[in-house]
Design a protein around this motif. Structure first.
Motif, mmCIF file in Angstrom:
data_model
loop_
_atom_site.group_PDB
_atom_site.id
_atom_site.type_symbol
_atom_site.label_atom_id
_atom_site.label_comp_id
_atom_site.label_asym_id
_atom_site.label_seq_id
_atom_site.Cartn_x
_atom_site.Cartn_y
_atom_site.Cartn_z
ATOM 1 N N LYS A 6 96.362 50.773 114.452
ATOM 2 C CA LYS A 6 96.108 50.742 113.010
ATOM 3 C C LYS A 6 95.298 51.965 112.595
ATOM 4 N N ILE A 7 95.611 52.494 111.446
ATOM 5 C CA ILE A 7 94.897 53.646 110.910
ATOM 6 C C ILE A 7 93.817 53.136 109.963
ATOM 7 N N ALA A 12 92.730 58.060 107.035
ATOM 8 C CA ALA A 12 93.831 58.350 106.110
ATOM 9 C C ALA A 12 93.359 59.263 104.981
ATOM 10 N N LYS A 41 91.087 48.688 107.927
ATOM 11 C CA LYS A 41 92.342 49.066 108.585
ATOM 12 C C LYS A 41 93.512 48.933 107.613
ATOM 13 N N LEU A 42 94.393 49.911 107.646
ATOM 14 C CA LEU A 42 95.586 49.902 106.813
ATOM 15 C C LEU A 42 96.734 49.276 107.589
ATOM 16 N N ASP A 44 100.817 48.903 108.390
ATOM 17 C CA ASP A 44 101.893 49.905 108.475
ATOM 18 C C ASP A 44 102.524 50.140 107.108
ATOM 19 N N TYR A 47 100.256 52.318 104.941
ATOM 20 C CA TYR A 47 100.286 53.706 105.383
ATOM 21 C C TYR A 47 101.575 54.396 104.936
ATOM 22 N N GLU A 48 102.692 53.699 105.039
ATOM 23 C CA GLU A 48 103.970 54.270 104.595
ATOM 24 C C GLU A 48 103.944 54.595 103.102
#
Length: 66
Positions: A6-7, A12, A41-42, A44, A47-48
């Protein structure tokens, strides 16, 4: 099953060269609840969405520099 790493929000923000508050406001407008902590945490999907919106700005900046 392999889980993707996780990013975090702070990473980010640095990657896209925008403020954390900008990302938080943008994601909240898109209907994604997120804490305004840099350690949040972002997903998926989040983030996309950021890549689609802020990634093009980053791509244009790279083109200008070269």
């Amino acid at each position: 099953m392999v889980e993707k790493k996780k990013i975090r929000l702070g990473a980010a923000a640095r990657e896209f060269n925008v403020g954390q508050s900008t990302i938080v406001e943008f994601l909240q407008k898109k209907g994604h609840p997120i804490d305004d902590s840099g350690n949040a945490k972002l997903t998926d999907e989040m983030y996309e969405i950021l890549v689609k919106n802020f990634g093009m700005k980053r791509f244009r900046l790279i083109l200008v520099l070269f």
